[in-house]
Structure formats: structure tokens, C-alpha cells
Design a protein around this motif. Structure first.
Motif, PDB file in Angstrom:
ATOM      1  N   ASP A  73       0.824  -1.210   0.000  1.00 26.24           N
ATOM      2  CA  ASP A  73       0.000   0.000   0.000  1.00 26.24           C
ATOM      3  C   ASP A  73       0.857   1.258   0.000  1.00 26.24           C
ATOM      4  OD1 ASP A  73      -2.349  -1.503  -0.053  1.00 26.24           O
ATOM      5  OD2 ASP A  73      -2.459  -1.592   2.138  1.00 26.24           O
ATOM      6  N   LYS A  76       2.445   1.649  -3.485  1.00 32.77           N
ATOM      7  CA  LYS A  76       1.426   2.079  -4.450  1.00 32.77           C
ATOM      8  C   LYS A  76       1.108   3.559  -4.274  1.00 32.77           C
ATOM      9  CE  LYS A  76      -3.348   0.795  -5.566  1.00 32.77           C
ATOM     10  NZ  LYS A  76      -4.375  -0.214  -5.255  1.00 32.77           N
ATOM     11  N   SER A  77       0.945   3.990  -3.049  1.00 33.45           N
ATOM     12  CA  SER A  77       0.641   5.390  -2.762  1.00 33.45           C
ATOM     13  C   SER A  77       1.753   6.314  -3.268  1.00 33.45           C
ATOM     14  CB  SER A  77       0.432   5.572  -1.258  1.00 33.45           C
ATOM     15  OG  SER A  77       0.181   6.917  -0.961  1.00 33.45           O
ATOM     16  N   THR A  90      -4.281  -3.930  -7.539  1.00 28.85           N
ATOM     17  CA  THR A  90      -3.786  -4.982  -6.651  1.00 28.85           C
ATOM     18  C   THR A  90      -4.634  -6.245  -6.765  1.00 28.85           C
ATOM     19  OG1 THR A  90      -3.008  -3.280  -5.122  1.00 28.85           O
ATOM     20  CG2 THR A  90      -3.195  -5.526  -4.258  1.00 28.85           C
TER      21      THR A  90
END
Length: 116
Positions: A73, A76-77, A90
Motif C-alpha cells: 500500500d 502504491k501510494s 492490486t
């Protein structure tokens, strides 16, 4: 060997014929294979882990470089904050999760992590 954050960890190719691909790389380079269903095979004995996915679409750029990060996460951010775009959101696979993204130049890469 434990994967290291932000390092290339896996290289994924696409192919139209898994059996012909396995035969070619085994006979040419001695690579060994593990089948995962009808559409995917992983390889080893190549210097870096990787796999081949069977697809029907035309092969334009048949290589997907896969990075490892233990916090999917967060990775990805950060990618999205820096102008990257998701190409595949995802998803889970045996042993982990991953997503694919396009960098600002349009190169597609992936990031994965172990199941947690």
C-alpha cells in the motif's frame, strides 16, 4: 534469499506458447520450470527469478520487471503521488499480492509483497 525493498526481484515475460517457450529456454540455457495452472510457468536457474504468462494479445514489450516491497500500500501510494498510473490494480496470487503501474514515461512495471 529474502527479497529486498525496491530491488528488482522478478522478471515476467509473456508468450503465446508455454510449452515451446519452456523447451527453448531449457535447451538453450538449462532453465528449470514450475507450472502454475494452464497459463503461467515460473523459471529458475537463470540468475533472477521469473516467469512466463500465456496470453492471446500481440506481444509488443514482452517483459515485466517486478520489484519487491514489504508494504504494498505504501509503495502504491508513493508511485501514484509521483505521477505513476495503475495499469493493473492490486490482486492476489499464490503466496502474495501485486499491482502493475506505468511510470511517467509509460514503462510498465509491477510491485509485489508476500502474503501478510
Amino acid at each position: 534469499m529474502k527479497p529486498i525493498n525496491n530491488h528488482i526481484n522478478y522478471i515476467e515475460f509473456i508468450t503465446h506458447d508455454l510449452e515451446a517457450t519452456k523447451t527453448f529456454y531449457n535447451q538453450a540455457f538449462g532453465w528449470e520450470f514450475t507450472d502454475y495452472g494452464d497459463n503461467y510457468v515460473a523459471f529458475e536457474s537463470s540468475g533472477v527469478a521469473g516467469g512466463f504468462e500465456k496470453v492471446d494479445k500481440p506481444i509488443v514489450n514482452g517483459v515485466l520487471v517486478v520489484l519487491y516491497h514489504d508494504n504494498l500500500d505504501d509503495a502504491k501510494s508513493k508511485i501514484l503521488d509521483l505521477g505513476g498510473r495503475l495499469s493493473v490494480d492490486t490482486f492476489s496470487f499464490p503466496g502474495g499480492r501485486r499491482f502493475q503501474f506505468l511510470d511517467p514515461s509509460g514503462n510498465e512495471l509491477a510491485v509485489w509483497c508476500h502474503d501478510q
